[in-house]
Design an enzyme around this catalytic site. Sequence first.
Site, PDB file in Angstrom:
ATOM      1  N   GLU A 164      11.532  18.371  -8.303  1.00 13.89           N
ATOM      2  CA  GLU A 164      12.168  17.963  -6.834  1.00 13.89           C
ATOM      3  C   GLU A 164      11.474  16.694  -6.400  1.00 13.89           C
ATOM      4  O   GLU A 164      10.187  16.556  -6.544  1.00 13.89           O
ATOM      5  CB  GLU A 164      11.912  19.175  -5.960  1.00 13.89           C
ATOM      6  N   LYS A 213      25.010  27.931 -10.075  1.00  8.43           N
ATOM      7  CA  LYS A 213      25.145  26.325 -10.450  1.00  8.43           C
ATOM      8  C   LYS A 213      26.104  26.366 -11.605  1.00  8.43           C
ATOM      9  O   LYS A 213      25.892  26.879 -12.581  1.00  8.43           O
ATOM     10  CB  LYS A 213      23.788  25.801 -10.653  1.00  8.43           C
ATOM     11  N   HIS A 219      14.075  31.122 -10.959  1.00  9.23           N
ATOM     12  CA  HIS A 219      15.106  29.944 -11.345  1.00  9.23           C
ATOM     13  C   HIS A 219      14.767  29.557 -12.884  1.00  9.23           C
ATOM     14  O   HIS A 219      15.598  29.683 -13.848  1.00  9.23           O
ATOM     15  CB  HIS A 219      14.878  28.603 -10.517  1.00  9.23           C
ATOM     16  N   LYS A 249       7.084  20.029  -6.850  1.00  6.46           N
ATOM     17  CA  LYS A 249       7.578  19.118  -5.856  1.00  6.46           C
ATOM     18  C   LYS A 249       6.966  17.676  -5.924  1.00  6.46           C
ATOM     19  O   LYS A 249       5.784  17.554  -6.389  1.00  6.46           O
ATOM     20  CB  LYS A 249       7.131  19.840  -4.416  1.00  6.46           C
ATOM     21  N   ASP A 284      19.573  34.741  -7.397  1.00 11.35           N
ATOM     22  CA  ASP A 284      18.993  33.769  -7.958  1.00 11.35           C
ATOM     23  C   ASP A 284      20.167  32.531  -7.810  1.00 11.35           C
ATOM     24  O   ASP A 284      20.788  32.322  -8.766  1.00 11.35           O
ATOM     25  CB  ASP A 284      18.381  33.760  -9.395  1.00 11.35           C
ATOM     26  N   HIS A 285      19.902  31.575  -6.876  1.00  9.79           N
ATOM     27  CA  HIS A 285      21.073  30.864  -6.628  1.00  9.79           C
ATOM     28  C   HIS A 285      21.459  29.700  -8.160  1.00  9.79           C
ATOM     29  O   HIS A 285      22.294  29.141  -8.069  1.00  9.79           O
ATOM     30  CB  HIS A 285      20.990  29.905  -5.379  1.00  9.79           C
ATOM     31  N   ARG A 320      18.075  40.048  15.339  1.00 10.02           N
ATOM     32  CA  ARG A 320      17.223  40.751  16.580  1.00 10.02           C
ATOM     33  C   ARG A 320      17.686  39.937  17.853  1.00 10.02           C
ATOM     34  O   ARG A 320      17.824  40.441  18.940  1.00 10.02           O
ATOM     35  CB  ARG A 320      15.784  40.340  16.421  1.00 10.02           C
ATOM     36  N   ASP A 330       7.968  30.760  -6.286  1.00  8.69           N
ATOM     37  CA  ASP A 330       8.989  29.940  -5.735  1.00  8.69           C
ATOM     38  C   ASP A 330       9.872  29.472  -6.740  1.00  8.69           C
ATOM     39  O   ASP A 330      11.063  29.646  -6.556  1.00  8.69           O
ATOM     40  CB  ASP A 330       8.678  28.663  -4.767  1.00  8.69           C
ATOM     41  N   LYS A 351      15.800  35.787  -2.307  1.00  9.54           N
ATOM     42  CA  LYS A 351      14.343  35.822  -2.673  1.00  9.54           C
ATOM     43  C   LYS A 351      13.643  35.778  -1.514  1.00  9.54           C
ATOM     44  O   LYS A 351      14.144  35.375  -0.484  1.00  9.54           O
ATOM     45  CB  LYS A 351      14.288  34.852  -3.682  1.00  9.54           C
TER      46      LYS A 351
HETATM   47  C1  BG6 Z   1      14.342  27.350  -3.563  1.00 16.21           C
HETATM   48  C2  BG6 Z   1      13.103  27.264  -3.309  1.00 16.21           C
HETATM   49  O1  BG6 Z   1      14.495  28.750  -4.219  1.00 16.21           O
HETATM   50  O2  BG6 Z   1      14.942  26.517  -4.472  1.00 16.21           O
HETATM   51  C3  BG6 Z   1      12.731  26.022  -2.867  1.00 16.21           C
HETATM   52  O3  BG6 Z   1      12.527  28.139  -2.334  1.00 16.21           O
HETATM   53  C4  BG6 Z   1      13.347  24.820  -3.588  1.00 16.21           C
HETATM   54  O4  BG6 Z   1      11.275  25.569  -2.561  1.00 16.21           O
HETATM   55  C5  BG6 Z   1      14.897  25.087  -4.011  1.00 16.21           C
HETATM   56  O5  BG6 Z   1      13.487  23.421  -2.853  1.00 16.21           O
HETATM   57  C6  BG6 Z   1      15.533  24.215  -5.081  1.00 16.21           C
HETATM   58  O6  BG6 Z   1      16.889  24.494  -5.029  1.00 16.21           O
HETATM   59  P1  BG6 Z   1      17.862  23.356  -5.474  1.00 16.21           P
HETATM   60  O7  BG6 Z   1      19.338  24.017  -5.714  1.00 16.21           O
HETATM   61  O8  BG6 Z   1      17.802  22.333  -4.513  1.00 16.21           O
HETATM   62  O9  BG6 Z   1      17.415  23.008  -7.024  1.00 16.21           O
END
Ligand code: BG6
Length: 512
Positions: free
Chosen positions: A239, A205, A263, A362, A200-201, A62, A258, A171
């Site tokens: 985390e 990995k 994940h 977290k 989904d990252h 934007r 989240d 996401k």
């Molecule tokens: C994200 C979440 O999808 O994954 C975050 O929204 C989280 O809250 C993150 O911190 C963790 O990813 P990674 O790759 O650091 O484990």
Amino acid sequence: MAETQRHPFLHGLSKHRGAPPTVVVIFGASGDLTARKLIPAIYNLSHDNLLPADFFLVGYGRKPMSDDEFRTLAREAVGEFSRRELNPGVWERVARHTSYVAGGYDEAPAFERLARHIDAIEAGLGRDVQRLFYISTPPSVFAPIIENLGASGLAAKHLGLPHHSKVVIEKPFGRDLDSARRLNDTIRGVFQEEQVFRIDHYLGKETVQDLLVQRFANSIFEPLWNRNFIASVQITVAEEQGVGSRGGYYEQSGALRDMIQNHTMQLVALTAMEPPVSLEAEAIRDEKVKLLRAIQPLTIGPHGDVARAQYGPGLTGGKPVPGYLEEEGIDAQSATETYVALRLSINNWRWQGVPFYVRSGKRLARRVSEIAINFRRPPGTLFAQGGRFDLAANTLSFQIQPDEGLSLILNTKIPGLETRTQPVKMSFRYATTFGSNTPEAYERLVLDAMVGDGTLFIRGDEAETSWKLCTPVLDYWRSVGREGMESYPAGSWGPAGAEALLSAGGQVWRQP
Ligand code: BG6
């Protein structure tokens, strides 16, 4: 080059990575994810000569910006976030094909402009280009973007050919079952499933992909991979960080949405699914969906299968940190959970009676993600000591991050004149064997989407099946507010309720 990399079998496994000429359009071009992950991923792919020779990057957002301003922004992102230092020659290859289109996400004329912009690139090149639309915006504008991609004809471009348009969606993929279904309906109204890449990252990995190789490229695991030999499975995605400046987003989300729904459930699916008939995307995704469907509905409420909690004040890295309720942007009465633990029962032939415990939170003691397979204890008669049988259970653990690797706990004789046993750990570390410059998850995922390989992406029915499991929990929590919300000190391993989930089965959480 290491001996292992030259092995002919490994050559046989590698897929052809050639992508056709491609225009990647990033919606949300000035956003955080674009700077932290997408631009550095594109830069590193260029560094490794993995981008097609005719590669074009178009930022869309934007904010009014010139092409040069966007290039500067992108260059700064590489300087700040890339795993490799910026090499001006490599950057120049990307920069000279980088441009920017300003427009709203619900503005049809702006999408017409975007279409003409890409047509001009195609005309200049004198051949077709694949359009890859990367939606990296807040979820509120997913639907208008998708609808405008449909209305402008961009979605249907080159349909029926391998280089048809593709869409990558970040996401959150919905916030419950209904919204995920609605989003899927919107997508299906415009794109065919094979054009859609839901990110989904975690699937990008290395260690998550290695899980499939370990399971299906080694003959020693498969005979043991079932209820006869495995007592339980523990999956931890911990985390150390708190919510930081993302309080606004996190308040609407919480740990279940989240981290668990996406994940962590992906880790469960890959650990427990049946062997797929091939490594093709659909074969793997079919097995994951079957597995997710076999997970029994969760018992919710006191003494159920779910624990939730918020972090209180505590210590992280030796420094005092505030509790969740004191964080910036958080309601002092917030009922958003920062920690969830679940006890899952998988009702199929392989896993009946084997609990799968998963947890994510977290501000836990440290950042670590692992999958631990706990085998049944051996009969202890031979090695009972003082009438006590305390042989350790064998545990195979996949360390997803950090310090990626694999370890196995075995009982061993302590050297000496008596026969006494001690559990020892046999470990394999990626960094030691392969070096540490592993590509980031996003590099693999951006390349796979360009190549059209959906293996590491979530199919629509997969997302819905996972929401089906989680949504009753969210509904229940909404109805009870903060009732039953536990607290854990920042820097600890979580609340007492999570311990109770395991102690009912005579187990404890592993210290990863
Ligand atoms: C994200 C979440 O999808 O994954 C975050 O929204 C989280 O809250 C993150 O911190 C963790 O990813 P990674 O790759 O650091 O484990």
